[in-house]
Design an enzyme around this catalytic site. Structure first.
Site, mmCIF file in Angstrom:
data_model
loop_
_atom_site.group_PDB
_atom_site.id
_atom_site.type_symbol
_atom_site.label_atom_id
_atom_site.label_comp_id
_atom_site.label_asym_id
_atom_site.label_seq_id
_atom_site.Cartn_x
_atom_site.Cartn_y
_atom_site.Cartn_z
ATOM 1 N N GLY A 106 9.086 -38.658 24.746
ATOM 2 C CA GLY A 106 9.033 -37.197 24.177
ATOM 3 C C GLY A 106 9.979 -36.694 23.564
ATOM 4 N N CYS A 107 10.638 -35.427 23.748
ATOM 5 C CA CYS A 107 11.603 -34.682 23.077
ATOM 6 C C CYS A 107 12.865 -35.627 23.262
ATOM 7 C CB CYS A 107 11.874 -33.439 23.658
ATOM 8 S SG CYS A 107 13.314 -32.470 23.116
#
Length: 209
Positions: free
Chosen positions: A45-46
């Protein structure tokens, strides 16, 4: 990450991280003295949120936020965010095998993602936010597969794990202002992490049943 927030933030922060980014760029190309170091690549993810836990592990020499797993050469952040490049936000980790191990890196990775969802992580949705382990050799592949199987056998989660295990390909470092974002822009990073609910979700996901 929230698209409408990021566009504004990136415009504001682009001109403030140059000196730090120059230092960071030095670590992207291993020197002769770094030849004994190994590399690992993870998508969780991020990438703002994935650098920090790896940086905290003793034996990790450097982390680089970037893009991998897709078909577009030298993609920009905006291109990856569109979801059309096939790339995922990822982190390449350079580490000293004498001080830490790939198994420990895998443990850090698993405990900082939600492996039960596909093409998303917490508040970030899209294929560019998929979770994946990109192995660099046969040994890493075997260890990655074994770690995933161990979690599944432990039946900690009620649903099958969606995290992918793929061979590492070209890795494109992200723009300078993304590197070590949790250090260069701690307040923004903290606000994002809290609003996304990532930390609370991780505690809930990995707490003992």
């Amino acid at each position: 990450m929230f698209r409408f927030i990021q566009v504004a933030l990136l415009f504001v922060f682009a001109c403030h991280a140059q000196s730090h980014a120059e230092d960071k760029a030095i670590s992207k190309q291993p020197s002769k003295q770094q030849s004994a170091y190994a590399e690992a690549t993870f998508a969780g993810g991020c990438f703002w949120c994935m650098e920090k836990p790896f940086d905290m592990l003793p034996g990790v020499i450097a982390t680089i936020a970037g893009y991998t797993g897709g078909h577009t050469k030298n993609p920009s952040y905006n291109e990856v965010s569109s979801g059309n490049t096939g790339h995922a936000e990822a982190v390449r980790v350079r580490y000293d095998p004498k001080r830490t191990s790939y198994k420990k890196l895998l443990d850090v990775f698993w405990h900082n993602i939600d492996p039960t969802v596909k093409d998303r992580q917490f508040c970030d949705v899209g294929k560019q936010y998929r979770s994946a382990i990109f192995y660099h050799d046969a040994k890493q592949k075997k260890l990655a597969e074994s770690s995933k199987l161990a979690i599944e056998k432990a039946k900690h989660f009620k649903t099958p794990l969606k995290t992918l295990i793929r061979k590492a390909g070209p890795f494109y470092p992200a723009e300078d202002y993304h590197q070590d974002f949790y250090k260069t822009h701690p307040e923004t990073y903290r606000n994002y992490s809290l609003s996304c609910g990532r930390e609370k979700a991780l505690q809930r996901l990995w707490s003992e049943p």
